[in-house]
Scaffold this motif. Structure first.
Motif, mmCIF file in Angstrom:
data_model
loop_
_atom_site.group_PDB
_atom_site.id
_atom_site.type_symbol
_atom_site.label_atom_id
_atom_site.label_comp_id
_atom_site.label_asym_id
_atom_site.label_seq_id
_atom_site.Cartn_x
_atom_site.Cartn_y
_atom_site.Cartn_z
ATOM 1 N N ASP A 39 57.553 -15.742 2.236
ATOM 2 C CA ASP A 39 58.700 -14.943 1.810
ATOM 3 C C ASP A 39 59.653 -14.700 2.972
ATOM 4 O OD1 ASP A 39 58.019 -14.466 -0.903
ATOM 5 O OD2 ASP A 39 56.606 -12.900 -0.299
ATOM 6 N N ALA A 40 60.957 -14.765 2.699
ATOM 7 C CA ALA A 40 61.930 -14.176 3.615
ATOM 8 C C ALA A 40 61.837 -12.662 3.417
ATOM 9 C CB ALA A 40 63.330 -14.680 3.294
ATOM 10 N N VAL A 41 62.126 -11.906 4.462
ATOM 11 C CA VAL A 41 61.922 -10.459 4.422
ATOM 12 C C VAL A 41 63.271 -9.752 4.437
ATOM 13 C CG1 VAL A 41 60.812 -8.494 5.538
ATOM 14 C CG2 VAL A 41 59.734 -10.756 5.624
ATOM 15 N N PHE A 42 63.397 -8.734 3.586
ATOM 16 C CA PHE A 42 64.626 -7.961 3.572
ATOM 17 C C PHE A 42 64.308 -6.477 3.620
ATOM 18 C CE2 PHE A 42 63.426 -8.190 -0.858
ATOM 19 C CZ PHE A 42 63.991 -7.104 -1.503
ATOM 20 N N LEU A 43 65.346 -5.686 3.849
ATOM 21 C CA LEU A 43 65.220 -4.238 3.848
ATOM 22 C C LEU A 43 66.578 -3.636 3.547
ATOM 23 C CD1 LEU A 43 66.633 -3.103 6.701
ATOM 24 C CD2 LEU A 43 64.529 -4.014 7.690
ATOM 25 N N HIS A 44 66.568 -2.346 3.259
ATOM 26 C CA HIS A 44 67.807 -1.620 3.023
ATOM 27 C C HIS A 44 67.877 -0.444 3.990
ATOM 28 C CE1 HIS A 44 67.374 -3.669 -0.951
ATOM 29 N NE2 HIS A 44 68.675 -3.802 -0.795
ATOM 30 N N ALA A 45 69.071 -0.196 4.520
ATOM 31 C CA ALA A 45 69.259 0.901 5.462
ATOM 32 C C ALA A 45 70.678 1.440 5.329
ATOM 33 C CB ALA A 45 69.030 0.421 6.900
ATOM 34 N N TYR A 46 70.822 2.736 5.556
ATOM 35 C CA TYR A 46 72.164 3.314 5.597
ATOM 36 C C TYR A 46 72.881 2.787 6.841
ATOM 37 C CZ TYR A 46 70.580 6.598 2.013
ATOM 38 O OH TYR A 46 70.098 7.151 0.854
ATOM 39 N N PRO A 47 74.175 2.483 6.748
ATOM 40 C CA PRO A 47 74.902 1.910 7.887
ATOM 41 C C PRO A 47 74.861 2.760 9.150
ATOM 42 C CG PRO A 47 76.173 1.631 5.875
ATOM 43 C CD PRO A 47 75.003 2.513 5.525
ATOM 44 N N ASP A 48 74.772 4.084 8.998
ATOM 45 C CA ASP A 48 74.762 4.951 10.180
ATOM 46 C C ASP A 48 73.361 5.241 10.704
ATOM 47 O OD1 ASP A 48 73.909 6.522 8.104
ATOM 48 O OD2 ASP A 48 75.269 8.198 8.494
ATOM 49 N N ASN A 49 72.363 4.560 10.151
ATOM 50 C CA ASN A 49 70.989 4.736 10.610
ATOM 51 C C ASN A 49 70.831 4.061 11.977
ATOM 52 O OD1 ASN A 49 68.214 4.720 11.058
ATOM 53 N ND2 ASN A 49 67.710 4.248 8.942
ATOM 54 N N PRO A 50 70.440 4.803 13.011
ATOM 55 C CA PRO A 50 70.273 4.177 14.337
ATOM 56 C C PRO A 50 69.285 3.019 14.337
ATOM 57 C CG PRO A 50 70.237 6.582 14.510
ATOM 58 C CD PRO A 50 70.176 6.251 13.043
ATOM 59 N N ALA A 51 68.375 2.997 13.356
ATOM 60 C CA ALA A 51 67.373 1.931 13.308
ATOM 61 C C ALA A 51 67.991 0.573 12.999
ATOM 62 C CB ALA A 51 66.299 2.261 12.276
ATOM 63 N N VAL A 52 69.238 0.530 12.522
ATOM 64 C CA VAL A 52 69.887 -0.750 12.235
ATOM 65 C C VAL A 52 69.887 -1.639 13.477
ATOM 66 C CG1 VAL A 52 72.115 -1.840 11.714
ATOM 67 C CG2 VAL A 52 71.279 0.055 10.294
ATOM 68 N N GLN A 53 70.120 -1.054 14.637
ATOM 69 C CA GLN A 53 70.109 -1.835 15.877
ATOM 70 C C GLN A 53 68.720 -2.393 16.164
ATOM 71 O OE1 GLN A 53 71.767 0.835 18.838
ATOM 72 N NE2 GLN A 53 73.849 0.145 18.393
ATOM 73 N N LEU A 54 67.696 -1.608 15.843
ATOM 74 C CA LEU A 54 66.321 -2.081 16.016
ATOM 75 C C LEU A 54 66.049 -3.262 15.088
ATOM 76 C CD1 LEU A 54 63.366 -1.878 16.945
ATOM 77 C CD2 LEU A 54 63.033 -0.111 15.217
ATOM 78 N N TYR A 55 66.496 -3.147 13.840
ATOM 79 C CA TYR A 55 66.285 -4.237 12.885
ATOM 80 C C TYR A 55 67.004 -5.503 13.336
ATOM 81 C CZ TYR A 55 64.986 -0.213 9.980
ATOM 82 O OH TYR A 55 64.422 0.948 9.491
ATOM 83 N N GLU A 56 68.195 -5.341 13.884
ATOM 84 C CA GLU A 56 68.926 -6.507 14.384
ATOM 85 C C GLU A 56 68.185 -7.139 15.559
ATOM 86 O OE1 GLU A 56 73.528 -5.347 13.195
ATOM 87 O OE2 GLU A 56 72.699 -4.657 15.117
ATOM 88 N N ALA A 57 67.568 -6.316 16.384
ATOM 89 C CA ALA A 57 66.802 -6.843 17.517
ATOM 90 C C ALA A 57 65.579 -7.627 17.044
ATOM 91 C CB ALA A 57 66.369 -5.702 18.434
ATOM 92 N N LEU A 58 65.074 -7.280 15.878
ATOM 93 C CA LEU A 58 63.936 -8.011 15.306
ATOM 94 C C LEU A 58 64.359 -9.349 14.704
ATOM 95 C CD1 LEU A 58 62.033 -5.106 13.491
ATOM 96 C CD2 LEU A 58 61.278 -6.332 15.529
ATOM 97 N N GLY A 59 65.664 -9.508 14.462
ATOM 98 C CA GLY A 59 66.162 -10.744 13.876
ATOM 99 C C GLY A 59 66.821 -10.585 12.526
#
Length: 232
Positions: free
Chosen positions: A195-215
């Motif tokens: 499976d390709a993996v997806f997730l949902h996050a609010y745009p202002d969630n600081p974790a977005v940068q972490l998710y981007e770092a994961l790929g």
């Protein structure tokens, strides 16, 4: 005519396929059992499907909608919450870890852990979590002194795609890398399944940068809407 992407209607496409066994409704509209989650969806925007979706509204509950486009007004309901989400997709390997997580003493969680999972999710609020949310997929966790202090799991499962969700850590145990370590393990399992993996996050969630770092990359913006019955 362009075929819509399966992730543009993720709730319908999970309830009609890989989560059909946890669904209520029919070929026009479906919702998760109320003990599992509040998410629901119609097959399409036609009047018949939308009426069937409105009929799934619980008497004293809510329905949660996640769609690429703003939802159609549902007869007999009112919107109580609406927000934009980033839908983020990882369709390749995870970025290399800065530190190994193999040393985490994590465990697979089971039905016996359900009360502890609900307690942790209620405290940390990683997203909607109910008494049977753990039935959506595999969940893993870390325990300290017999108490669940961190977990990560799976949510929507569209053919070819799986969502990582419910990543959370008890406030007393943050800063140890538990959340990111468990998230990586959960993602690696889904990738190993094909499976390709997806997730949902609010745009202002600081974790977005972490998710981007994961790929992960933002695939598109989505609209999250909560509606409830309007008897007025």
């Amino acid at each position: 005519m362009t075929t819509p992407h399966l992730l543009d209607r993720p709730i319908w496409n999970t309830l009609a396929t890989r989560h059909k066994g946890l669904a209520e409704g029919d070929h026009r509209a479906r919702r998760f059992r109320p003990s599992v989650n509040l998410f629901a969806a119609a097959r399409d925007d036609g009047a018949e499907a939308q009426a069937a979706l409105a009929a799934l509204m619980p008497a004293n509950g809510q329905l949660g909608l996640v769609e690429a486009e703003p939802p159609q007004p549902l007869a007999g309901t009112r919107v109580t919450f609406q927000a934009t989400l980033y839908q983020m997709l990882l369709d390749g390997p995870l970025a290399p870890a800065e530190a190994a997580h193999a040393e985490l003493d994590w465990v697979d969680l089971s039905d016996a852990d359900a009360p502890a999972m609900l307690e942790l999710a209620t405290l940390t609020r990683p997203g909607p979590f109910f008494t049977e949310t753990h039935r959506l997929g595999r969940f893993i966790g870390i325990k300290r002194g017999g108490k669940l202090v961190a977990m990560a799991g799976e949510r929507m499962k569209v053919p070819g795609f799986a969502e990582v969700s419910a990543v959370c850590t008890h406030p007393d145990w943050r800063g140890h890398g538990f959340g990111i370590g468990l998230m990586r393990i959960a993602i690696e399992r889904m990738l190993a399944d094909g499976d390709a993996v997806f997730l949902h996050a609010y745009p202002d969630n600081p974790a977005v940068q972490l998710y981007e770092a994961l790929g992960f990359k933002v695939r598109r913006e989505m609209r999250f809407t909560i509606v409830e019955r309007d008897d007025g």
